[in-house]
Design a protein around this motif. Sequence first.
Motif, short mmCIF file in Angstrom:
data_model
loop_
_atom_site.label_atom_id
_atom_site.label_comp_id
_atom_site.label_asym_id
_atom_site.label_seq_id
_atom_site.Cartn_x
_atom_site.Cartn_y
_atom_site.Cartn_z
N ASP A 341 -15.24 8.94 42.57
CA ASP A 341 -16.25 7.89 42.73
C ASP A 341 -16.53 7.14 41.44
OD1 ASP A 341 -17.48 9.89 41.32
OD2 ASP A 341 -19.32 9.93 42.53
N GLY A 342 -15.57 7.09 40.53
CA GLY A 342 -15.75 6.33 39.30
C GLY A 342 -15.96 4.85 39.59
N LEU A 343 -16.71 4.19 38.72
CA LEU A 343 -17.07 2.78 38.93
C LEU A 343 -16.32 1.88 37.94
CD1 LEU A 343 -20.95 3.04 39.38
CD2 LEU A 343 -19.14 3.17 41.12
N THR A 344 -15.80 0.79 38.48
CA THR A 344 -15.27 -0.31 37.68
C THR A 344 -15.73 -1.60 38.33
OG1 THR A 344 -13.21 -0.58 38.95
CG2 THR A 344 -13.18 1.06 37.17
N ALA A 345 -15.58 -2.71 37.62
CA ALA A 345 -15.98 -3.99 38.21
C ALA A 345 -15.17 -4.28 39.46
CB ALA A 345 -15.78 -5.11 37.18
N GLU A 346 -13.90 -3.94 39.43
CA GLU A 346 -13.03 -4.17 40.59
C GLU A 346 -13.49 -3.36 41.80
OE1 GLU A 346 -8.25 -4.07 41.68
OE2 GLU A 346 -9.00 -3.06 39.87
N VAL A 347 -13.86 -2.11 41.57
CA VAL A 347 -14.34 -1.26 42.65
C VAL A 347 -15.65 -1.80 43.21
CG1 VAL A 347 -15.33 1.03 43.16
CG2 VAL A 347 -13.18 0.84 41.89
N LEU A 348 -16.58 -2.18 42.34
CA LEU A 348 -17.91 -2.59 42.78
C LEU A 348 -17.89 -3.92 43.52
CD1 LEU A 348 -19.99 -1.50 39.67
CD2 LEU A 348 -20.07 -0.50 41.95
N ARG A 349 -16.99 -4.81 43.14
CA ARG A 349 -16.94 -6.10 43.84
C ARG A 349 -16.53 -5.94 45.30
NH1 ARG A 349 -15.33 -8.20 38.65
NH2 ARG A 349 -13.17 -7.58 39.02
N LYS A 350 -15.90 -4.83 45.63
CA LYS A 350 -15.45 -4.60 47.01
C LYS A 350 -16.35 -3.63 47.76
CE LYS A 350 -10.60 -5.06 45.56
NZ LYS A 350 -9.30 -4.35 45.42
N GLY A 365 -23.60 -8.65 36.76
CA GLY A 365 -22.55 -9.26 35.95
C GLY A 365 -21.16 -9.02 36.51
N ASP A 366 -20.16 -9.76 35.97
CA ASP A 366 -18.76 -9.63 36.38
C ASP A 366 -18.56 -9.82 37.87
OD1 ASP A 366 -17.99 -9.24 33.82
OD2 ASP A 366 -17.29 -7.19 34.04
N GLY A 367 -19.39 -10.66 38.48
CA GLY A 367 -19.25 -10.92 39.91
C GLY A 367 -19.74 -9.81 40.81
N VAL A 368 -20.45 -8.83 40.26
CA VAL A 368 -20.95 -7.70 41.05
C VAL A 368 -22.36 -8.02 41.53
CG1 VAL A 368 -21.50 -5.24 41.04
CG2 VAL A 368 -19.55 -6.09 39.71
N ARG A 369 -22.52 -8.24 42.82
CA ARG A 369 -23.82 -8.62 43.37
C ARG A 369 -23.93 -8.14 44.81
NH1 ARG A 369 -22.88 -13.07 46.68
NH2 ARG A 369 -20.92 -14.16 46.29
N TRP A 370 -25.19 -7.98 45.26
CA TRP A 370 -25.48 -7.61 46.64
C TRP A 370 -26.73 -8.35 47.09
CZ3 TRP A 370 -24.30 -3.75 43.02
CH2 TRP A 370 -23.08 -3.09 43.22
N GLY A 371 -26.75 -8.81 48.33
CA GLY A 371 -27.94 -9.40 48.92
C GLY A 371 -28.14 -10.86 48.56
N TRP A 443 -23.40 1.92 34.53
CA TRP A 443 -22.05 1.41 34.27
C TRP A 443 -22.14 0.06 33.56
CZ3 TRP A 443 -20.52 -3.26 36.46
CH2 TRP A 443 -19.22 -3.66 36.14
N ALA A 444 -22.98 -0.84 34.06
CA ALA A 444 -23.06 -2.19 33.50
C ALA A 444 -23.51 -2.18 32.05
CB ALA A 444 -24.00 -3.05 34.35
N ASP A 445 -24.50 -1.34 31.73
CA ASP A 445 -25.11 -1.34 30.39
C ASP A 445 -24.58 -0.22 29.50
OD1 ASP A 445 -26.56 -3.44 31.36
OD2 ASP A 445 -28.38 -2.29 31.72
N ASN A 446 -23.75 0.66 30.06
CA ASN A 446 -23.17 1.78 29.32
C ASN A 446 -24.25 2.61 28.63
OD1 ASN A 446 -20.96 3.37 28.54
ND2 ASN A 446 -20.81 2.36 26.56
N ARG A 447 -25.25 2.97 29.38
CA ARG A 447 -26.32 3.83 28.89
C ARG A 447 -26.93 4.58 30.07
NH1 ARG A 447 -31.82 0.66 27.44
NH2 ARG A 447 -32.51 2.82 27.70
N THR A 448 -27.67 5.63 29.78
CA THR A 448 -28.32 6.42 30.83
C THR A 448 -29.76 5.95 31.00
OG1 THR A 448 -26.95 8.34 30.33
CG2 THR A 448 -28.98 8.74 31.54
N TYR A 449 -30.17 5.76 32.25
CA TYR A 449 -31.54 5.35 32.55
C TYR A 449 -32.30 6.51 33.18
CZ TYR A 449 -30.43 0.49 31.53
OH TYR A 449 -30.08 -0.67 30.89
N ASP A 450 -33.51 6.75 32.70
CA ASP A 450 -34.33 7.86 33.15
C ASP A 450 -35.18 7.41 34.34
OD1 ASP A 450 -35.76 10.16 33.45
OD2 ASP A 450 -36.69 10.15 31.47
#
Length: 556
Positions: A341-350, A365-371, A443-450
Amino acid sequence: MPAETLSFRAATAETANDRRPRTPRPLGSRLRKGIGHLWRQGPRGWVWLAYVFAISPWAHMALAPIYEMERRLVRARRRARRAPERAPPLPLLGAHKPVKLAELCPRLEEEISSLRQPGAQIVLAQIDQDGFALPAFPHYWDSPRTTADAFIPRSRFAVRVVDCGGVVGVRKEYGRDIGGMLNELEAAITLIGAGLPVASILDVDFRRCAVTFSYVPGLDVREILARAGARVRNRDQPEEPRRLGARRACAIRIQEGRRFIERALPASAVAAITRTLENIHRASVALEDVKYGNIILERDSGQPYFVDFERAVPLQEFGRGAQRYVRDHDMRKLLRQFGGDGLTAEVLRKQRLPGGEVYAPAYVGDGVRWGQIWNPDIGIGRWRYVMARSLPIPMGGRILDLGANNGFNALEMLRAGARNVTAVEIDSAAIEQGQFLKRVYEWADNRTYDLTYVQGSHGALGALQLGRFDMVTAFCTLYYLGEAEMRGAVREIARMTDVLVLQCNTDRAIDRAHAETFRKASLEFNVALARENGFPKVEVVAPRGYSRPLIIARAA
């Protein structure tokens, strides 16, 4: 790491969905509403939407060759470096503690104990191209071994198992490739400092151009696949693929490995490998050499250990766009070999968001959007239109978000500087969507969110015992409680924080099941609610014609 979810279900008069079942609106009505949304965005919003819809979906493809050139230039520049004058203080202990020879093979310990000299290493075995050991002494521990006749010399670096004063190490000799040695050394030091599972550094010898790491007992994934029947080792390949060239032979091994990966490794192991790579990226390191033979599953814990960092590069040497490209380059290799289940821009766009309907539209970003990202009443449209410039987000503070839904607002507040957000939500589907959206933001920001979900009703805050917060938010959610419950909830919130942000909904076109909700969602009612229940200082943010005004209420 998925967002933590604490479950708490409480009896309440809350109406989970106050709207009547949806009936299709006439086309003209939908067009008028859509045009109204776009008009309200203004010129800045139009430019942004034009970028998101017309440019962003193609920009990543147009920039890919530039990012690839940048990646190759950074790698070439780093390989041309010279050795520093001094080695780091050693040993440098990582998550894996060094193993003593007496624990691995007591008989070998007896055999060589009299041969040890201060500061000297004793070669116990040579490691061939497939990771097989050619022992230098009659006794050796249980690990893949070979004979002198079957030994396959390594194509690049010599690797030897050594004794370092009673501790077992793996010495990697780089020859003249000082750049590769420095890459590996710097990456290992960075990852050890981040507390990630990598081998400890026992010794650095710039004269010999060698680094000695602690030995990690276990099998690499290549050997695990081979034992399951996959022909992924060099010694298992017929002569014909060897003549196809390195790239084609690698593709054949990956194809063979994928056939056996599910029977050789449990899904939990693949998930652990994926999470470990994500954490390596968050430590600002890209590996550039993700493959079966470079991942060891530790014998006792099953913890994956990545090894061989001579091609690794620090992400700080790239621009933001190139950083994401390089991280995705690593993850694509992992997905190609392991799935998961790794994430990449290509995976998320689909990919669609789990959990069904997207209440809060998102764009990362990178064309990754929903709604419906053009709608200023919800999600990214609402955040850009009013929230980003109006919310008094406490930098480094704790926030409680009531009725958090898919966590979009919580994640944006974390992105804007909050340290922790506790999200109260009763809908399991919304929580599932929020946990996935958290991974997308990370994934987008390359950091962990609490971000922590608490499953329950915000009508029973006292029972949840969540502690004190720097700010509490309730965006278009508090008015679904009964009037008495609303007052009780705000009084309880006053004991938890000095700042409360409410969002009202003055849209009279909503087909509500209870007409009383219109009054409870009004600006006038909520201003009085805050003032009468512990928040006398009230500021209203109400752009002209906007049906979702904000109330920022503060205690005296």
